[in-house]
Design a protein around this motif. Structure first.
Motif, PDB file in Angstrom:
ATOM      1  N   ALA A   1      69.371 -63.436  91.611  1.00 18.13           N
ATOM      2  CA  ALA A   1      70.924 -63.118  91.390  1.00 18.13           C
ATOM      3  C   ALA A   1      71.024 -61.831  91.681  1.00 18.13           C
ATOM      4  N   LEU A   2      70.234 -60.811  91.114  1.00 15.06           N
ATOM      5  CA  LEU A   2      70.435 -59.326  91.192  1.00 15.06           C
ATOM      6  C   LEU A   2      70.084 -59.129  92.691  1.00 15.06           C
ATOM      7  N   ASP A   3      69.019 -59.516  93.207  1.00  9.58           N
ATOM      8  CA  ASP A   3      68.622 -59.410  94.845  1.00  9.58           C
ATOM      9  C   ASP A   3      69.858 -59.729  95.658  1.00  9.58           C
ATOM     10  N   GLN A   4      70.403 -60.591  95.356  1.00 10.12           N
ATOM     11  CA  GLN A   4      71.809 -60.900  96.293  1.00 10.12           C
ATOM     12  C   GLN A   4      72.684 -60.031  95.912  1.00 10.12           C
ATOM     13  N   ALA A   5      72.860 -59.473  94.665  1.00  8.20           N
ATOM     14  CA  ALA A   5      73.914 -58.807  94.513  1.00  8.20           C
ATOM     15  C   ALA A   5      73.653 -57.209  95.046  1.00  8.20           C
ATOM     16  N   ARG A   6      72.221 -56.910  94.958  1.00 10.02           N
ATOM     17  CA  ARG A   6      71.910 -55.777  95.646  1.00 10.02           C
ATOM     18  C   ARG A   6      72.073 -55.679  97.251  1.00 10.02           C
ATOM     19  N   ALA A   7      72.309 -56.530  97.803  1.00 12.30           N
ATOM     20  CA  ALA A   7      72.117 -56.730  99.052  1.00 12.30           C
ATOM     21  C   ALA A   7      73.794 -56.215  99.612  1.00 12.30           C
ATOM     22  N   VAL A   8      74.648 -56.550  98.667  1.00 11.51           N
ATOM     23  CA  VAL A   8      76.058 -56.399  98.802  1.00 11.51           C
ATOM     24  C   VAL A   8      75.911 -54.883  98.470  1.00 11.51           C
ATOM     25  N   ALA A   9      75.604 -54.492  97.391  1.00  4.68           N
ATOM     26  CA  ALA A   9      75.653 -53.285  96.934  1.00  4.68           C
ATOM     27  C   ALA A   9      74.984 -51.970  97.864  1.00  4.68           C
ATOM     28  N   ASP A  10      73.872 -52.669  98.678  1.00  3.94           N
ATOM     29  CA  ASP A  10      73.440 -51.633  99.560  1.00  3.94           C
ATOM     30  C   ASP A  10      74.566 -51.181 100.540  1.00  3.94           C
ATOM     31  N   ALA A  11      75.379 -52.470 101.019  1.00  2.00           N
ATOM     32  CA  ALA A  11      76.355 -52.168 101.919  1.00  2.00           C
ATOM     33  C   ALA A  11      77.408 -51.256 101.379  1.00  2.00           C
ATOM     34  N   VAL A  12      77.692 -51.346 100.082  1.00  2.00           N
ATOM     35  CA  VAL A  12      78.557 -50.451  99.511  1.00  2.00           C
ATOM     36  C   VAL A  12      78.287 -49.055  99.386  1.00  2.00           C
ATOM     37  N   LEU A  13      77.025 -48.834  98.991  1.00  2.00           N
ATOM     38  CA  LEU A  13      76.230 -47.660  98.801  1.00  2.00           C
ATOM     39  C   LEU A  13      76.359 -46.719 100.152  1.00  2.00           C
ATOM     40  N   PHE A  14      75.855 -47.553 101.333  1.00  2.00           N
ATOM     41  CA  PHE A  14      76.054 -46.981 102.677  1.00  2.00           C
ATOM     42  C   PHE A  14      77.201 -46.984 103.580  1.00  2.00           C
ATOM     43  N   GLU A  15      78.381 -47.498 102.841  1.00  2.00           N
ATOM     44  CA  GLU A  15      79.477 -47.666 103.727  1.00  2.00           C
ATOM     45  C   GLU A  15      80.068 -46.478 104.080  1.00  2.00           C
ATOM     46  N   GLY A  16      80.288 -46.269 105.312  1.00  2.00           N
ATOM     47  CA  GLY A  16      80.520 -45.072 106.095  1.00  2.00           C
ATOM     48  C   GLY A  16      79.569 -44.058 105.767  1.00  2.00           C
ATOM     49  N   TYR A  17      78.234 -44.316 105.953  1.00  2.00           N
ATOM     50  CA  TYR A  17      77.287 -43.351 105.855  1.00  2.00           C
ATOM     51  C   TYR A  17      76.982 -42.436 107.060  1.00  2.00           C
ATOM     52  N   VAL A  18      77.069 -42.940 108.135  1.00  2.00           N
ATOM     53  CA  VAL A  18      77.106 -42.453 109.664  1.00  2.00           C
ATOM     54  C   VAL A  18      77.994 -43.448 110.292  1.00  2.00           C
ATOM     55  N   LEU A  19      78.848 -42.701 110.975  1.00  2.00           N
ATOM     56  CA  LEU A  19      79.776 -43.510 111.729  1.00  2.00           C
ATOM     57  C   LEU A  19      79.589 -43.408 113.303  1.00  2.00           C
ATOM     58  N   TYR A  20      79.808 -44.690 113.874  1.00  2.00           N
ATOM     59  CA  TYR A  20      79.737 -44.711 115.348  1.00  2.00           C
ATOM     60  C   TYR A  20      80.337 -43.417 116.052  1.00  2.00           C
ATOM     61  N   PRO A  21      79.792 -42.635 117.050  1.00  2.00           N
ATOM     62  CA  PRO A  21      78.781 -42.912 117.711  1.00  2.00           C
ATOM     63  C   PRO A  21      77.323 -42.644 117.042  1.00  2.00           C
ATOM     64  N   TYR A  22      77.205 -42.377 115.835  1.00  2.00           N
ATOM     65  CA  TYR A  22      75.949 -41.906 115.066  1.00  2.00           C
ATOM     66  C   TYR A  22      75.552 -40.889 115.487  1.00  2.00           C
ATOM     67  N   ARG A  23      76.358 -39.958 115.863  1.00  2.00           N
ATOM     68  CA  ARG A  23      75.800 -38.328 116.216  1.00  2.00           C
ATOM     69  C   ARG A  23      76.695 -37.535 115.285  1.00  2.00           C
ATOM     70  N   ALA A  24      75.732 -36.356 114.857  1.00  2.00           N
ATOM     71  CA  ALA A  24      76.261 -35.390 113.928  1.00  2.00           C
ATOM     72  C   ALA A  24      77.254 -34.695 114.633  1.00  2.00           C
ATOM     73  N   SER A  25      77.161 -34.614 115.800  1.00  2.00           N
ATOM     74  CA  SER A  25      78.020 -33.949 116.838  1.00  2.00           C
ATOM     75  C   SER A  25      79.468 -34.461 116.651  1.00  2.00           C
ATOM     76  N   SER A  26      79.669 -35.844 116.158  1.00  2.00           N
ATOM     77  CA  SER A  26      80.974 -36.779 116.216  1.00  2.00           C
ATOM     78  C   SER A  26      81.785 -35.830 115.274  1.00  2.00           C
ATOM     79  N   ALA A  27      83.238 -35.748 115.636  1.00  2.00           N
ATOM     80  CA  ALA A  27      84.070 -35.067 114.619  1.00  2.00           C
ATOM     81  C   ALA A  27      84.068 -36.007 113.218  1.00  2.00           C
ATOM     82  N   LYS A  28      84.227 -37.274 113.339  1.00  2.00           N
ATOM     83  CA  LYS A  28      84.266 -38.246 112.246  1.00  2.00           C
ATOM     84  C   LYS A  28      83.342 -37.944 111.163  1.00  2.00           C
TER      85      LYS A  28
END
Length: 477
Positions: free
Chosen positions: A13-40
């Motif tokens: 049960a915790l493994d399934q919860a962690r899969a969702v928690a990973d998505a929460v943890l990295f939500e917006g971590y690096v945004l398309y187009p995935y380049r540091a030069s991108s303004a966002k």
């Protein structure tokens, strides 16, 4: 403190919860187009940011989050908690000079990637394991978990294809300290019900930013995407969004700050909770069709995959040099089989029962939108098969219909987060409509909405039940 190994069913049960928690943890971590030069990508870390207490006044962030839950201990006698967050590591790029010294540079070009300065997020986990009996009364403070992550600097050499050193990456992390403070209080009443409160706080004594300093100054000393996983094996957490009727008064007395707790894990489990900095439903799960994390907030896998595949080779090299996770996204898209890409185009989650009755063309068959009428695209009043809707409804003894002015008063029974912001706003009723189930709704526009003309033209109204509005008397200020 580190929790001991949990039994297999709870582990799953915790493994399934962690899969969702990973998505929460990295939500917006690096945004398309995935380049540091991108303004966002220069304004990141949108969710769950807990900054040093001295920095809260300068950037609108918080130093603390509080989770309040209702718990039926039943046979459960211990709490297992896991705090997860990202710790910023500020990366710079240095070039090796002929004299053996290193110089800061804006980037290093390699055949497969372009290395540039970037803030990386390193995952941290702080665990707590404590008997519930020790989390009550004055002894609860002895179970507070404190942690201190010291500052540090790491160097990684950058080599060319022949193994010669071209430069190095320098990663610096700031000091970060905090605490997890759990507390259990048994509530009065006929039910064996307890309130579990877990407070997470950033305690680092970092100096406030200098005059004109930015949010950027606080990030190396902050918890990013901070969230909690909580488990009481043998116990039962009550849903905060859909509690039993007898528990609603107790739920109304809870206070959650900067977090949103939901039941997690499989749908038949009630002993695991994810306390998230973003709003989720109970038992959230990742889509089976998703081939992997794409990190872009509110991502649409098909569109992001196609747009990422369309990047130029140089853009892909820069993305690969921006972050290891961005490089994984590029590789994922470049190697995605066509069958997997097809799965992203749509999925059916449920099917209605086939009755064998002849298809009639649906409720919109033969309906037209009168020009300038302002009616919704589907108007039950024009549909002969729809339930009859009255032209007015009685609210507090007054007839309310098209043209009536009301005050919005959405309750907590079925209100979403957006409706909650409209409580107390004044609106004008455009129509009284009924849905196919015979439920009556009021279609309204806000009085202070500058886009009312467009909403009326397109029929894009807000809908409320009659018990979610009150008539506005003109003499009211």
């Amino acid at each position: 403190m580190t929790a001991p190994h949990l039994e297999a069913p709870l582990d799953e049960a915790l493994d399934q919860a962690r899969a969702v928690a990973d998505a929460v943890l990295f939500e917006g971590y690096v945004l398309y187009p995935y380049r540091a030069s991108s303004a966002k990508n220069r304004m990141r870390w949108q969710f769950g940011v807990l900054v040093p207490p001295a920095c809260t006044a300068d950037n609108g962030e918080h130093a603390e989050q509080r989770t309040d839950l209702l718990l039926e201990p039943r046979s459960g006698d211990r709490l297992d908690a896991e705090l997860r967050f990202l710790h910023v590591r500020r990366r710079t790029v240095e070039r090796l000079e002929p004299d053996g010294s290193y110089t800061d540079v804006p980037g290093l070009e390699l055949p497969d990637r372009v290395l540039v300065p970037w803030d990386e997020g390193h995952e941290e986990r702080i665990r707590l394991h404590a008997p519930l009996a020790e989390l009550t009364g004055e002894q609860a403070h002895t179970r507070t978990v404190t942690f201190d992550l010291p500052p540090g600097t790491e160097h990684e050499p950058v080599l060319d294809e022949e193994g010669r050193t071209l430069g190095r990456l320098v990663r610096r992390r700031g000091r970060l300290s905090g605490e997890i403070r759990p507390y259990v209080e048994q509530l009065p009443g006929p039910y064996r019900l307890s309130r579990l409160t877990v407070t997470v706080r950033n305690t680092v004594d970092a100096p406030p930013p200098a005059h004109g300093g930015s949010r950027d100054d606080a990030l190396p000393h902050s918890m990013i995407g901070a969230h909690l996983l909580l488990a009481v094996e043998g116990g039962r957490f009550l849903s905060m969004t859909d509690p039993p009727e007898w528990a609603r008064p107790a739920v109304a007395g809870l206070r959650n700050e900067n977090t949103w707790p939901v039941l997690a894990g499989p749908a038949d489990r009630e002993d695991v909770v994810l306390s998230s900095p973003i709003i989720l439903e109970d038992h959230p799960a990742l889509a089976d069709e998703s081939p992997g994390p794409l990190y872009d907030a509110t991502e649409i896998d098909e569109i992001l995959s196609l747009r990422t595949a369309a990047l130029t080779d140089h853009e892909k090299r820069e993305a690969r040099g921006t972050d290891a996770r961005a490089a994984e996204v590029i590789d994922l898209v470049d190697t995605m089989p066509e069958a997997v890409r097809e799965r992203l185009h749509g999925a059916i989650r449920g099917l209605r029962e086939v009755t064998g009755e002849e298809e009639t063309g649906g409720p919109t068959s033969g309906l037209t939108l009168p020009e300038g009428s302002g009616h919704p695209w589907w108007d039950p009043q024009q549909d002969p098969e729809a339930a009859d809707a009255p032209s007015t409804v009685s609210i507090d003894g007054e007839a309310v219909g098209a043209g009536s002015r009301v005050v919005l008063a959405p309750g907590f029974r079925r209100t979403d987060a957006q409706d909650a912001f409209l409580r107390g706003c004044r609106a004008t009723v455009e129509a009284v409509v009924a849905d196919l189930d015979g439920e009556v709704h009021l279609a309204v526009v806000l009085d202070d909405d500058p886009g009312n003309d467009i909403r009326r033209q397109q029929g894009r109204f807000l809908y409320f039940k009659p018990d979610e509005v009150t008539p506005l008397r003109e003499e009211e200020p």
